[in-house]
Design an enzyme around this catalytic site. Structure first.
Site, mmCIF file in Angstrom:
data_model
loop_
_atom_site.group_PDB
_atom_site.id
_atom_site.type_symbol
_atom_site.label_atom_id
_atom_site.label_comp_id
_atom_site.label_asym_id
_atom_site.label_seq_id
_atom_site.Cartn_x
_atom_site.Cartn_y
_atom_site.Cartn_z
ATOM 1 N N ARG A 70 -34.775 55.366 2.089
ATOM 2 C CA ARG A 70 -33.570 55.453 2.938
ATOM 3 C C ARG A 70 -32.576 56.487 2.403
ATOM 4 O O ARG A 70 -31.363 56.278 2.458
ATOM 5 C CB ARG A 70 -32.869 54.089 3.035
ATOM 6 C CG ARG A 70 -33.655 52.989 3.704
ATOM 7 C CD ARG A 70 -33.941 53.296 5.176
ATOM 8 N NE ARG A 70 -34.526 52.160 5.866
ATOM 9 C CZ ARG A 70 -35.839 51.881 5.877
ATOM 10 N NH1 ARG A 70 -36.691 52.668 5.242
ATOM 11 N NH2 ARG A 70 -36.287 50.841 6.554
ATOM 12 N N SER A 108 -30.944 47.240 9.961
ATOM 13 C CA SER A 108 -30.538 46.710 8.650
ATOM 14 C C SER A 108 -29.176 47.291 8.275
ATOM 15 O O SER A 108 -29.012 48.506 8.272
ATOM 16 C CB SER A 108 -31.539 47.109 7.558
ATOM 17 O OG SER A 108 -32.816 46.635 7.860
ATOM 18 N N GLU A 131 -26.578 50.501 4.283
ATOM 19 C CA GLU A 131 -27.458 51.541 4.825
ATOM 20 C C GLU A 131 -26.747 52.283 5.962
ATOM 21 O O GLU A 131 -26.924 53.480 6.173
ATOM 22 C CB GLU A 131 -28.753 50.900 5.368
ATOM 23 C CG GLU A 131 -29.710 51.932 5.928
ATOM 24 C CD GLU A 131 -30.806 51.351 6.808
ATOM 25 O OE1 GLU A 131 -31.668 50.627 6.280
ATOM 26 O OE2 GLU A 131 -30.811 51.642 8.018
HETATM 27 P P1 FAD Z 1 -26.987 58.456 14.072
HETATM 28 O O1 FAD Z 1 -26.669 57.020 13.895
HETATM 29 O O2 FAD Z 1 -26.358 59.160 15.211
HETATM 30 O O3 FAD Z 1 -26.669 59.246 12.724
HETATM 31 C C1 FAD Z 1 -27.098 58.761 11.480
HETATM 32 C C2 FAD Z 1 -26.627 59.722 10.379
HETATM 33 O O4 FAD Z 1 -27.300 60.968 10.500
HETATM 34 C C3 FAD Z 1 -25.145 60.056 10.463
HETATM 35 O O5 FAD Z 1 -24.661 60.183 9.143
HETATM 36 C C4 FAD Z 1 -25.096 61.396 11.178
HETATM 37 O O6 FAD Z 1 -23.958 62.161 10.831
HETATM 38 C C5 FAD Z 1 -26.369 62.044 10.665
HETATM 39 N N1 FAD Z 1 -26.989 62.960 11.634
HETATM 40 C C6 FAD Z 1 -27.404 62.649 12.882
HETATM 41 N N2 FAD Z 1 -27.992 63.698 13.461
HETATM 42 C C7 FAD Z 1 -27.943 64.718 12.551
HETATM 43 C C8 FAD Z 1 -28.391 66.077 12.569
HETATM 44 N N3 FAD Z 1 -28.986 66.603 13.621
HETATM 45 N N4 FAD Z 1 -28.167 66.834 11.468
HETATM 46 C C9 FAD Z 1 -27.553 66.298 10.383
HETATM 47 N N5 FAD Z 1 -27.107 65.025 10.316
HETATM 48 C C10 FAD Z 1 -27.299 64.243 11.386
HETATM 49 N N6 FAD Z 1 -34.076 52.738 10.407
HETATM 50 C C11 FAD Z 1 -35.207 52.772 9.649
HETATM 51 O O7 FAD Z 1 -35.330 53.626 8.751
HETATM 52 N N7 FAD Z 1 -36.222 51.881 9.849
HETATM 53 C C12 FAD Z 1 -36.161 50.935 10.819
HETATM 54 O O8 FAD Z 1 -37.106 50.151 10.967
HETATM 55 C C13 FAD Z 1 -34.991 50.870 11.631
HETATM 56 N N8 FAD Z 1 -34.871 49.915 12.582
HETATM 57 C C14 FAD Z 1 -33.749 49.870 13.352
HETATM 58 C C15 FAD Z 1 -33.656 48.894 14.358
HETATM 59 C C16 FAD Z 1 -32.544 48.825 15.171
HETATM 60 C C17 FAD Z 1 -32.476 47.762 16.245
HETATM 61 C C18 FAD Z 1 -31.493 49.767 15.007
HETATM 62 C C19 FAD Z 1 -30.297 49.735 15.920
HETATM 63 C C20 FAD Z 1 -31.562 50.733 14.011
HETATM 64 C C21 FAD Z 1 -32.689 50.787 13.170
HETATM 65 N N9 FAD Z 1 -32.795 51.737 12.135
HETATM 66 C C22 FAD Z 1 -33.951 51.806 11.389
HETATM 67 C C23 FAD Z 1 -31.714 52.704 11.875
HETATM 68 C C24 FAD Z 1 -31.756 53.942 12.812
HETATM 69 O O9 FAD Z 1 -32.700 53.752 13.840
HETATM 70 C C25 FAD Z 1 -32.123 55.204 12.041
HETATM 71 O O10 FAD Z 1 -31.230 55.421 10.977
HETATM 72 C C26 FAD Z 1 -32.109 56.443 12.927
HETATM 73 O O11 FAD Z 1 -32.663 57.562 12.264
HETATM 74 C C27 FAD Z 1 -30.708 56.798 13.410
HETATM 75 O O12 FAD Z 1 -30.833 57.815 14.382
HETATM 76 P P2 FAD Z 1 -29.604 58.248 15.258
HETATM 77 O O13 FAD Z 1 -30.005 59.452 16.024
HETATM 78 O O14 FAD Z 1 -29.124 57.103 16.063
HETATM 79 O O15 FAD Z 1 -28.568 58.640 14.122
HETATM 80 N N1 EPU Z 2 -36.449 37.480 4.338
HETATM 81 C C1 EPU Z 2 -35.732 36.344 4.034
HETATM 82 N N2 EPU Z 2 -35.073 35.726 5.058
HETATM 83 C C2 EPU Z 2 -35.124 36.172 6.338
HETATM 84 C C3 EPU Z 2 -35.860 37.339 6.642
HETATM 85 C C4 EPU Z 2 -36.509 37.990 5.609
HETATM 86 O O1 EPU Z 2 -35.687 35.897 2.910
HETATM 87 O O2 EPU Z 2 -34.510 35.541 7.211
HETATM 88 C C5 EPU Z 2 -37.187 38.144 3.232
HETATM 89 C C6 EPU Z 2 -38.641 37.679 3.169
HETATM 90 O O3 EPU Z 2 -38.999 37.581 1.828
HETATM 91 C C7 EPU Z 2 -39.387 38.841 3.828
HETATM 92 C C8 EPU Z 2 -38.555 40.013 3.367
HETATM 93 O O4 EPU Z 2 -37.197 39.546 3.430
HETATM 94 O O5 EPU Z 2 -40.708 38.949 3.385
HETATM 95 C C9 EPU Z 2 -38.708 41.299 4.156
HETATM 96 O O6 EPU Z 2 -38.354 41.084 5.521
HETATM 97 P P1 EPU Z 2 -38.837 42.099 6.659
HETATM 98 O O7 EPU Z 2 -40.309 42.281 6.595
HETATM 99 O O8 EPU Z 2 -38.239 41.648 7.942
HETATM 100 O O9 EPU Z 2 -38.242 43.489 6.251
HETATM 101 P P2 EPU Z 2 -36.893 43.959 5.549
HETATM 102 O O10 EPU Z 2 -37.181 44.337 4.141
HETATM 103 O O11 EPU Z 2 -35.814 42.972 5.779
HETATM 104 C C10 EPU Z 2 -37.239 46.459 6.020
HETATM 105 C C11 EPU Z 2 -36.432 47.591 6.567
HETATM 106 C C12 EPU Z 2 -36.486 47.610 8.079
HETATM 107 C C13 EPU Z 2 -37.940 47.771 8.511
HETATM 108 C C14 EPU Z 2 -38.756 46.609 7.942
HETATM 109 C C15 EPU Z 2 -40.246 46.782 8.195
HETATM 110 C C16 EPU Z 2 -34.705 48.085 4.950
HETATM 111 C C17 EPU Z 2 -33.263 48.030 4.616
HETATM 112 N N3 EPU Z 2 -35.059 47.515 6.102
HETATM 113 O O12 EPU Z 2 -36.595 45.258 6.411
HETATM 114 O O13 EPU Z 2 -35.750 48.743 8.523
HETATM 115 O O14 EPU Z 2 -38.059 47.816 9.907
HETATM 116 O O15 EPU Z 2 -38.584 46.549 6.505
HETATM 117 O O16 EPU Z 2 -40.741 47.785 7.364
HETATM 118 O O17 EPU Z 2 -35.491 48.642 4.191
HETATM 119 C C18 EPU Z 2 -33.589 49.512 9.115
HETATM 120 O O18 EPU Z 2 -33.674 50.274 8.146
HETATM 121 O O19 EPU Z 2 -32.609 49.509 9.899
HETATM 122 C C19 EPU Z 2 -34.676 48.573 9.380
HETATM 123 C C20 EPU Z 2 -34.660 47.685 10.369
#
Ligand code: FAD
Ligand code: EPU
Length: 349
Positions: free
Chosen positions: A177, A249, A345
């Site tokens: 991240r 997250s 994050e």
């Molecule tokens: P924004 O929120 O618009 O921007 C994010 C950052 O990037 C800001 O600091 C912005 O200034 C900068 N930025 C944006 N565009 C540019 C550019 N072109 N050049 C330079 N800087 C820029 N993330 C994960 O890694 N894994 C996940 O599984 C995951 N699951 C998610 C689930 C949900 C329901 C939600 C809402 C979010 C999740 N995220 C996850 C976080 C998010 O999807 C990512 O961080 C994504 O890359 C953000 O994209 P955005 O275009 O919305 O960025």
């Molecule tokens: N857990 C708990 N309680 C809960 C849920 C989860 O204790 O209610 C613990 C369990 O031990 C479980 C562990 O957390 O095994 C991991 O949970 P999960 O698999 O849901 O993933 P996560 O580590 O919470 C991360 C990323 C997600 C990504 C998933 C799948 C980060 C900060 N988050 O979540 O990314 O989708 O793994 O790879 O690394 C995001 O970055 O926005 C995001 C959603």
């Protein structure tokens, strides 16, 4: 600088909106406003805009789709949402393809398109919200794959050096991240295009958690099957931002020193962990938050998602400050319970 001054500066320029609502442009659904907003479609318009903003010393914010941003306040400056489109093959042989994608293409539509074309590797990153241009910023990751695993290079405008530059894998310094764009070079680069190296032969990554079992229960065999499995898992765990405002997250998973880890394990022998490089252990932040009493907790219009306490939800009408304060309380409780400092994050503005 006052908003009126900013408005005056840009009134002569095309495609600038003033006192612009960002409500539809952030996944928390917060009604923040930008003093000015522009959506340049190409590098030339971007450069013109930046020159003007530089002359006037305006604060800048680059916005993708706003799915990893918390607006605590209105933004008193210029919000630039890069509008570069396009998906172009730049190199190809029998095994691999290198594809250059515009920053404003939607990430999940790009993943779906790549699978349709027979370009593989991004399946596990299905349904992550946001734009392609933001994907390198925190090196998005899910289910055992990170964007960096298929990253080739990116094109960017360097605000400091006032020139367009191509950055390769090493220059971006990707981590969990993290990258230079979220770290030491925050605010310096505007990513306009990202190039990915993808396989023509499917190599499914089923190593994360119970993915292999879920995939086989679903009789999966193709990359498209894997994409559908990932989508189902995500939809069962995570709130849909269109219904419940959130940014995924809110905190990163925690890297803790072995000594701290050992202390936690004495009291909680069941603590989940993943050994990390060196002397550190990764503990799921969701677990720390749950054990600190915050799972499914709600204060006013803000709460943690019952199935995944790492996600903070705006149940409707919350302000950015309320969401921030809620996250601060979680942070303090986890710190006092476990002596572990959670790191946000989400990008707080
Ligand atoms: P924004 O929120 O618009 O921007 C994010 C950052 O990037 C800001 O600091 C912005 O200034 C900068 N930025 C944006 N565009 C540019 C550019 N072109 N050049 C330079 N800087 C820029 N993330 C994960 O890694 N894994 C996940 O599984 C995951 N699951 C998610 C689930 C949900 C329901 C939600 C809402 C979010 C999740 N995220 C996850 C976080 C998010 O999807 C990512 O961080 C994504 O890359 C953000 O994209 P955005 O275009 O919305 O960025
Ligand atoms: N857990 C708990 N309680 C809960 C849920 C989860 O204790 O209610 C613990 C369990 O031990 C479980 C562990 O957390 O095994 C991991 O949970 P999960 O698999 O849901 O993933 P996560 O580590 O919470 C991360 C990323 C997600 C990504 C998933 C799948 C980060 C900060 N988050 O979540 O990314 O989708 O793994 O790879 O690394 C995001 O970055 O926005 C995001 C959603």
């Amino acid at each position: 600088m006052a908003s009126e001054q900013i408005i005056a500066i840009f009134t002569t320029m095309n495609h600038i909106h003033h006192n612009y609502s960002l409500k539809a442009l952030n996944s928390f659904g917060l009604d923040a406003r930008a003093a000015s907003y522009a959506n340049p479609a190409d590098k030339e318009s971007l450069i013109t805009l930046l020159e003007e903003a530089h002359r006037e010393q305006l604060p800048l914010l680059i916005l993708g789709e706003g799915s990893n941003i918390l607006f605590k306040n209105n933004f008193q400056g210029l919000v630039i949402q890069p509008g570069m489109k396009g998906i172009d093959v730049v190199k190809e042989n029998n095994e691999e393809v290198v594809v250059k994608v515009g920053a404003s293409e939607n990430w999940d539509r790009w993943v779906s398109y790549a699978i349709e074309k027979g370009w593989y590797g991004l399946e596990n990153l299905s349904l992550i919200p946001g734009s392609v241009g933001s994907a390198p910023v925190q090196n998005i990751g899910a289910y055992g794959v990170e964007m960096k695993d298929h990253f080739e290079w990116l094109e960017t405008y360097d605000i400091q050096m006032k020139q367009q530059v191509r950055l390769d894998f090493n220059a971006c310094r990707f981590g969990y991240r993290s990258s230079i764009f979220k770290g030491e070079a925050k605010g310096r680069y505007i990513i306009t295009h990202v190039a990915f190296r993808l396989d023509k032969k499917a190599r499914l990554n089923l190593d994360y958690g119970n993915i292999k079992d879920v995939f086989s229960l679903a009789n999966g065999s193709t990359p498209l099957d894997l994409r559908n499995v990932i989508i189902n898992i995500r939809e069962s765990k995570l709130p849909d931002p269109a219904q419940f405002g959130n940014a995924g997250s809110f905190f990163k998973n925690s890297m803790v020193d072995r000594t701290v880890f050992n202390c936690i394990r004495v009291e909680y022998p069941e603590v989940p962990f993943y050994p990390n490089d060196g002397n550190q252990m990764k503990i799921p932040a969701a677990w720390l938050i749950e054990k600190s009493g915050w799972k499914g907790k709600r204060v006013g219009n803000v709460g943690t998602w019952p199935a995944q306490p790492l996600v903070i939800v705006n149940y409707g009408g919350a302000s950015g400050q309320e969401i921030y304060d809620f996250s601060e309380n979680i942070l303090q409780d986890v710190e006092s319970t476990f002596s572990v400092s959670l790191e946000r994050e989400v990008n707080v503005i």
